[in-house]
Design an enzyme around this catalytic site. Structure first.
Site, PDB file in Angstrom:
ATOM      1  N   GLU A   6       0.839  -1.198   0.000  1.00  0.00           N
ATOM      2  CA  GLU A   6       0.000   0.000   0.000  1.00  0.00           C
ATOM      3  C   GLU A   6       0.874   1.248   0.000  1.00  0.00           C
ATOM      4  O   GLU A   6       1.902   1.307   0.689  1.00  0.00           O
ATOM      5  CB  GLU A   6      -0.877  -0.015   1.253  1.00  0.00           C
ATOM      6  CG  GLU A   6      -1.790   1.178   1.412  1.00  0.00           C
ATOM      7  CD  GLU A   6      -2.549   1.146   2.733  1.00  0.00           C
ATOM      8  OE1 GLU A   6      -3.603   1.796   2.817  1.00  0.00           O
ATOM      9  OE2 GLU A   6      -2.103   0.462   3.676  1.00  0.00           O
ATOM     10  N   LYS A  33      -9.823   3.383  -1.662  1.00  0.00           N
ATOM     11  CA  LYS A  33      -9.975   2.664  -0.393  1.00  0.00           C
ATOM     12  C   LYS A  33     -11.233   3.101   0.351  1.00  0.00           C
ATOM     13  O   LYS A  33     -11.449   4.289   0.603  1.00  0.00           O
ATOM     14  CB  LYS A  33      -8.734   2.911   0.465  1.00  0.00           C
ATOM     15  CG  LYS A  33      -8.668   2.110   1.763  1.00  0.00           C
ATOM     16  CD  LYS A  33      -7.367   2.410   2.503  1.00  0.00           C
ATOM     17  CE  LYS A  33      -7.219   1.618   3.777  1.00  0.00           C
ATOM     18  NZ  LYS A  33      -5.983   1.959   4.515  1.00  0.00           N
ATOM     19  N   CYS A  90      -5.559  -3.019   2.621  1.00  0.00           N
ATOM     20  CA  CYS A  90      -5.150  -2.988   4.021  1.00  0.00           C
ATOM     21  C   CYS A  90      -6.312  -3.123   5.013  1.00  0.00           C
ATOM     22  O   CYS A  90      -6.845  -4.208   5.210  1.00  0.00           O
ATOM     23  CB  CYS A  90      -4.323  -1.730   4.282  1.00  0.00           C
ATOM     24  SG  CYS A  90      -3.279  -1.824   5.764  1.00  0.00           S
TER      25      CYS A  90
END
Length: 264
Positions: free
Chosen positions: A40, A110, A147
């Site tokens: 990431e 995200k 993540c």
């Protein structure tokens, strides 16, 4: 499908990080990999300066991504990573990008921001508002996550019901009490409960754990990296998915409707 997980410690200079990413792409291509998953926010990082993500962010047509697109041209390798992209005054977006043969073939902003364990990603980052797409790699369907998303089973289940065979997870998993156990437990759970492969690449270095993992549809770890820089490979077999779903038909046996993204 042959997958590669390229973990490294992201530095402050985007040029150095682009060189590392290009090297990992070249080595993965030379080894016959179909898919490379990087960590990431591989663009730039300064652990001593939380605002550096704002200073270092680049648009997707900026020099960092452009250099990686050029490096990918003429190759069938699919490379996945996330980068910070400017998004208005004093904010960025954490954008997962999929690069193949010189083009960005998919993007995902995200959804779940890391506002936990005394950290506040949302101070500098705007969340996305769309379920990520599936992409196809070597005949397998790949779902995209980033993540902290792994702590929310709804997203993984939605992607599995959309048809994902593989879930990929670029990460920068921060060290701390029990955090490595959380990482291993959550990635294995997302694989097992959805009878999907999970390919989770973590940044290593002074702040993050590394420990990239490839996990099969019955929760078995088939490849694992250490705490330091590494390029690790795994073979993903569609027949293993078919077997897992025949003996453990959780997607068929479920009683709940597919998860839907709620507006913020």
């Amino acid at each position: 499908m042959k997958v590669a997980m390229g973990q490294f410690a992201v530095s402050r200079e985007w040029q150095a990080n682009a060189a590392v990413c290009t090297d990992l792409m070249n080595r993965s291509q030379a080894s016959g990999a179909d898919l490379l998953v990087l960590p990431e926010n591989v663009l730039a990082r300064d652990n001593a300066d939380p605002d550096y993500v704002l200073k270092a962010a680049q648009p997707l047509d900026g020099p960092f991504v452009s250099q990686l697109r050029t490096a990918s041209r003429g190759h069938l390798l699919t490379t996945i990573m996330s980068v910070h992209v400017p998004d208005g005054a004093q904010k960025v977006r954490n954008v997962l990008i999929v690069i193949r043969d010189g083009e960005i073939i998919a993007e995902y902003v995200k959804l779940h921001l890391y506002d936990a364990f005394a950290m506040q990603e949302s101070q500098r980052v705007n969340a996305g508002d769309a379920v990520p797409p599936l992409i196809e790699v070597a005949g397998m369907r790949v779902g995209l996550m980033t993540c902290y998303d792994v702590r929310f089973p709804e997203l993984a289940r939605r992607l599995a019901l959309d048809g994902a065979d593989v879930l990929v997870l670029p990460s920068a998993w921060v060290k701390g009490p029990l955090k490595e156990m959380h990482w291993e437990l959550l990635t294995a759970a997302r694989a097992l409960e959805n009878t999907c492969y999970v390919v989770a690449t973590g940044e290593c270095g002074p702040r993050n754990i590394g420990n990239s993992l490839a996990i099969d549809p019955l929760g078995v770890v088939i490849a694992k990296a250490p705490e330091s820089a590494a390029l690790v490979f795994a073979e993903l077999d569609p027949q293993r998915i078919a077997y897992a779903r025949s003996v453990l038909p959780v997607l068929e046996n479920r009683r709940f409707a597919p998860p839907e993204l709620q507006p913020r």
